[in-house]
Design an enzyme around this catalytic site. Sequence first.
Site, PDB file in Angstrom:
ATOM      1  N   HIS A  17      42.405  46.737  37.999  1.00 49.48           N
ATOM      2  CA  HIS A  17      42.026  46.844  36.579  1.00 49.48           C
ATOM      3  C   HIS A  17      40.627  47.448  36.558  1.00 49.48           C
ATOM      4  O   HIS A  17      39.643  46.774  36.853  1.00 49.48           O
ATOM      5  CB  HIS A  17      42.030  45.465  35.920  1.00 49.48           C
ATOM      6  N   ASP A  45      45.238  49.839  35.584  1.00 48.50           N
ATOM      7  CA  ASP A  45      44.873  50.378  34.271  1.00 48.50           C
ATOM      8  C   ASP A  45      43.390  50.741  34.326  1.00 48.50           C
ATOM      9  O   ASP A  45      42.617  50.123  35.053  1.00 48.50           O
ATOM     10  CB  ASP A  45      45.225  49.459  33.091  1.00 48.50           C
ATOM     11  N   ASN A  56      48.211  38.967  46.024  1.00 49.78           N
ATOM     12  CA  ASN A  56      47.801  39.869  44.953  1.00 49.78           C
ATOM     13  C   ASN A  56      46.506  39.373  44.302  1.00 49.78           C
ATOM     14  O   ASN A  56      46.371  38.180  44.028  1.00 49.78           O
ATOM     15  CB  ASN A  56      48.937  39.878  43.903  1.00 49.78           C
ATOM     16  N   GLU A  91      48.607  46.565  39.412  1.00 48.69           N
ATOM     17  CA  GLU A  91      48.382  46.345  37.970  1.00 48.69           C
ATOM     18  C   GLU A  91      47.420  47.393  37.423  1.00 48.69           C
ATOM     19  O   GLU A  91      46.518  47.089  36.636  1.00 48.69           O
ATOM     20  CB  GLU A  91      47.830  44.927  37.721  1.00 48.69           C
ATOM     21  N   GLU A 149      45.633  35.694  42.849  1.00 49.89           N
ATOM     22  CA  GLU A 149      44.261  35.387  42.406  1.00 49.89           C
ATOM     23  C   GLU A 149      43.723  34.052  42.917  1.00 49.89           C
ATOM     24  O   GLU A 149      43.117  33.284  42.167  1.00 49.89           O
ATOM     25  CB  GLU A 149      44.183  35.440  40.874  1.00 49.89           C
TER      26      GLU A 149
END
Length: 352
Positions: free
Chosen positions: A243, A271, A206, A269, A162
Amino acid sequence: MSEKHKLASGARALLAGAIGVLTALAVTTPAGAAAGTLGAAAAQSGRYFGAAVAAGHLGESAYVTTWDREFNAVTPENEMKWGPIEPSRGSFNWGPADQIANHAMSKGMKIRGHTLVWHSQLPGWVNGNMSAGDLRSAMINHINQVMGHYKGKIYAWDVVNEAFADGGAVGTLRNSVFTQKLGNGFIEEAFRAARAADPNVKLCYNDYNIDDANASKTRGVYNMVRDFKARGVPIDCVGLQSHFGNPPANYRQNIAQFAALGVDVQITELDIGGSGSAQADAYRRVTQACMAVSRCTGITVWGVTDKYSWRSGDTPLLFDGNYNKKPAYNAVLNILNGGSTPPPMGGGTIRS
Ligand code: G3I
């Protein structure tokens, strides 16, 4: 023996034979047969299917049983981050991360290391009072120690997490102690240190909001990866956190454009908020997008069960709070098993 008994014993023999065949099928899973778990289904195409796991839940048997049964990879959700693992300088708290790693290795799972250099969840001693030289040596020592401890055990490390800003011109980095003290070159420094620490592990960048092929933040990361490849700065993979509310229509093109730079892509990650068939459909599209690009090597969902998700109110995962499989689970499993070819995802040109 009466006719009735002859029929009954014949039926029993047939049934026993059928059970024998079914057992053999279940044990050998011949080519073309559908696998019954996410990990096994992903493995058929050489991919992994992982989950983020928290050491604090390992005492809950349904949690561990579900992890072990369904997933063949893991990312420790918090335990390998700088703050939790090096709470005071030079003093390492390996326990919770080792607990996850040891369990994963005993089951033959891949482990994604998350994460070495991130502006968040830093220990208090990493702060703006440090000189540039001190921060640099702290960062490199951290990379050396953590990667050294897990050498040979990790499949891929999120070396930097990030680092890009959500707004601003293409390529703008997030303001952090790293940019303030080390400048934009801290990312390259971290990757070079990571390669030196362990030449045999995949090194990933990432981030979130780099899922849309044409988004400005995506362009920035894309340009960085292209530049790293051109100059020989070590980088092996890009992690799309993913996400989602709704996955972008050009998600597959995005995966393809990163892969075309010569790096693996991992969905790290995943979701997706929602429920029922809408959520299942979104999961299906994401899984299809990965399956359509050979260098998309695996998918990790950000948790095992909705009840422990960082966004549990969105019920974004594949198992509900009682570890029941959701429609999204079945959609993912079907695609991993080769069900239906990906339709065009439309939208989004691939810019270079
Ligand atoms: O462990 C402490 C506990 O000792 C303390 O009593 C408690 C009080 O708040 O906090 C506990 O730490 C929490 C930790 O999760 C473990 O549960 C932190 O407060 C909390 O901030 C932390 O949240 C994590 C978050 O990263 C931190 O930014 C989430 O679990 C984790 O899912 C989330 O994961 C991130 C990825 O690393 C990077 N990408 C985004 C993703 C979602 O935010």
